[in-house]
Design an enzyme around this catalytic site. Structure first.
Site, mmCIF file in Angstrom:
data_model
loop_
_atom_site.group_PDB
_atom_site.id
_atom_site.type_symbol
_atom_site.label_atom_id
_atom_site.label_comp_id
_atom_site.label_asym_id
_atom_site.label_seq_id
_atom_site.Cartn_x
_atom_site.Cartn_y
_atom_site.Cartn_z
ATOM 1 N N GLU A 1 -20.877 -4.134 9.402
ATOM 2 C CA GLU A 1 -21.723 -3.366 10.313
ATOM 3 C C GLU A 1 -22.894 -4.185 10.843
ATOM 4 O O GLU A 1 -23.282 -4.037 12.008
ATOM 5 C CB GLU A 1 -22.241 -2.110 9.598
ATOM 6 N N LYS B 1 0.849 -1.196 0.000
ATOM 7 C CA LYS B 1 0.000 0.000 0.000
ATOM 8 C C LYS B 1 0.889 1.253 0.000
ATOM 9 O O LYS B 1 1.788 1.390 0.818
ATOM 10 C CB LYS B 1 -0.908 0.003 1.233
ATOM 11 N N ARG C 1 -26.413 -0.115 6.627
ATOM 12 C CA ARG C 1 -26.335 -1.540 6.331
ATOM 13 C C ARG C 1 -26.862 -2.396 7.480
ATOM 14 O O ARG C 1 -27.026 -3.603 7.328
ATOM 15 C CB ARG C 1 -24.877 -1.919 6.066
#
Length: 576
Positions: free
Chosen positions: A312, A227, A340
């Site tokens: 979630e 990354k 969600r």
């Protein structure tokens, strides 16, 4: 870059799982000259956006959706007998969300030709590999090996004895491979697993992508990357550069300066103080430890801190189990991602009246992330949860008080919603009652909640200079909706303006208008100032408030219209 060498994204469908990865894609598809406008009002979006370019297959601002979307596109291609290729690009962080596995499971079952690229940049989804395993992985990705494998398979399967030998050797090979290489899980789902491959070797990656695109069935290509590769500041602090705004190239310093203490920081500090007093308090987050202000809590109370990843729904249901057995779970979540969890809120928390505290961060307009991230809908969907209490602090002091109330004084599910950033011309604490009158007046009633309270108070001051007396009512709760204070005021003023930084359908303002009608109170004029009934684009929060009519000047002009309607000076109803 390798993807664009292999796929024609104007026709083939490249589906991103969260669009923070799409900037180079935008540069390579005709938007390089507009990158200076990235995430700015009127500029290009920070996420893929089909209305912006035919090369953006779909909008993607939430995680774990790419495989399901790509599978749907592959099925459509087959059913409509069209000719294009489908590839989904997701990071390993997206595999912490259950939706990814639902998509992978069905994609493997269906067998549609498609490629899923797993960009693995260090989230440890597979065990560390030794040198022998790495060597075998490299050999498996060579074109010569892949071609020889297909020829061998055709020859062996041509006769009954060959098929028997092939099955025996295949079992032996799979056993060895499972012990030394990752990917068994994906192959068990029905994917052809390829990798790991070096994601920074563009030529090698291009070769394997070309081969993967020819496979008649679903392929999982495992790509290893670093990354922030090649840019020191991003490699050192990858989380900071996950989705960044403008920064100084030389040292990576963000150009957006801090403007004082934020609600997120105050929440984190206050929850730590409460946790020091009560060992039952646990904190939960969904891959947003720093963003929700919980980094300090995680360091001080690691055994009571739970980062569930991009899950979630699981977080809410886990919190329900914790509450059922005597803990005090506090789930800190961004409003846009909290959506969600709606089913779990109803089924797992509300039916049993469980005491779970939801700290809803980024409620309202969030700025340059745009329509996928604004927290405009929680005010409406939370009020539909039976038995829930929704608190709306307008200042940091009120957040501290309301958080303690939510933990200790209110039963059942409780949500505390607050915006991104800090205060807005209001720093007092008037949070004791569900609603309170901050300013007396007789000509019209101004109602608000959250940080728009500061703007409404300034509006009332300007109206006073015009000889207009406005009563200001602040809603400390929006569920249950404290209607009586507003109804009492309207019986005298007969004029109402509600300022609310949320979507209008199902909003507290609509609830107040319904209550006025039910009470039979005749209104001379009324206006709801909100974020409308659609989606709001990206831009700075002040710019978006102005566009929505929620800036100070717009509120002042609308309040003048409401106050003047029905008098001798004007005619015509003010715009809603």
């Amino acid at each position: 870059m390798a993807l664009h060498r292999v796929y024609d994204t104007g026709r083939d469908r490249l589906v991103f799982d969260v669009g923070h990865q799409c900037y180079v894609h935008k540069m390579l598809t005709g938007r390089n000259g507009r990158m200076e406008t990235l995430r700015a009002l009127g500029g290009i979006a920070g996420f893929p956006k089909p209305s912006e370019s035919k090369h953006d297959a779909c909008i993607s601002g939430h995680a774990s959706t790419a495989v399901s979307t790509a599978l749907g596109m592959a099925i459509a291609r087959t059913r409509l007998k069209e000719d294009y290729r489908v590839v989904a690009l997701l990071g390993d962080g997206s595999l912490t969300g259950g939706l990814s596995y639902e998509g992978l499971s069905m994609a493997g079952q269906r067998g549609e030709p498609m490629v899923v690229i797993l960009n693995d940049n260090g989230m440890s989804i597979d065990a560390s590999m030794g040198g022998v395993a790495q060597h075998l992985a490299r050999q498996r990705l060579k074109p010569q090996y892949l071609q020889a494998k297909e020829i061998y398979r055709k020859i062996m399967l041509a006769t009954p004895p060959g098929r028997a030998v092939y099955r025996f050797l295949h079992k032996v090979k799979e056993g060895i491979k499972a012990s030394m290489l990752p990917g068994g899980m994906f192959e068990n789902m029905g994917f052809r697993y390829m990798g790991p491959v070096d994601g920074h070797d563009v030529k090698g990656l291009t070769r394997i992508l070309r081969y993967a695109a020819t496979v008649d069935g679903p392929v999982l290509l495992h790509v290893k990357t670093t990354k922030g590769k090649g840019y020191g500041p991003a490699e050192r602090t990858p989380d900071t550069f996950h989705g960044t705004g403008p920064f100084q190239v030389e040292d990576g310093a963000l150009l957006k300066g801090s403007s004082g203490e934020s609600f997120s920081a105050r929440f984190g500090a206050e929850l730590q103080r409460l946790a020091e007093e009560d060992s039952r308090i646990c904190a939960i987050t969904a891959a947003m430890t720093g963003g929700t202000g919980l980094a300090g809590f995680a360091e001080q109370f690691p055994q009571r801190f739970f980062d569930v990843g991009i899950a979630e729904g699981h977080a809410v249901t886990m919190a329900a189990g914790m509450a059922k057995q005597g803990l005090l779970p506090v789930f800190a979540v961004y409003s846009t991602f909290f959506q969600r969890s709606y089913d779990m809120l109803l089924h797992d928390v509300a039916i049993d009246k469980l005491h779970v505290v939801f700290c809803v961060d980024r409620a309202g307009l969030v700025g340059d992330d745009g329509e996928t991230h604004h927290g405009l809908f929680d005010a409406a969907f939370l009020k539909t949860i039976p038995g829930i209490t929704v608190l709306c602090p307008a200042s940091l002091a009120e957040l501290s008080v309301m958080l303690r109330r939510a933990v200790y004084e209110i039963s059942g599910p409780v949500a505390v919603r607050y915006p991104r950033g800090g205060e807005n011309h209001y720093s007092e604490d008037h949070s004791q009652d569900p609603a309170c009158v901050l300013r007396e007046g007789r000509d019209l009633t101004l109602v608000s909640f959250g940080t728009l309270t500061g703007s409404i108070l300034l509006t009332a001051q300007r109206l006073r200079r015009d000889g207009i007396s406005a009563q200001v009512i602040k809603l400390n709760e929006i569920a249950p909706l404290p209607k009586e204070a507003v109804l009492h005021s309207l019986r005298e003023t007969g004029r109402l303006l509600v300022a609310q930084e949320c979507a209008e359908p199902g909003s507290p303002g609509e609830g107040l208008l319904a209550a006025v009608a039910a009470a039979g109170i005749p209104l001379k004029a009324a206006a709801l100032c909100s974020c409308g009934d659609g989606f709001v684009t990206h831009g700075t929060v002040p710019q978006l408030r102005e566009r929505c009519g929620l800036d100070l000047e717009s509120l002042y002009q609308k309040a003048r219209e409401v106050a003047a309607y029905g008098s001798e000076k004007t005619s015509g109803c003010p715009a809603h």
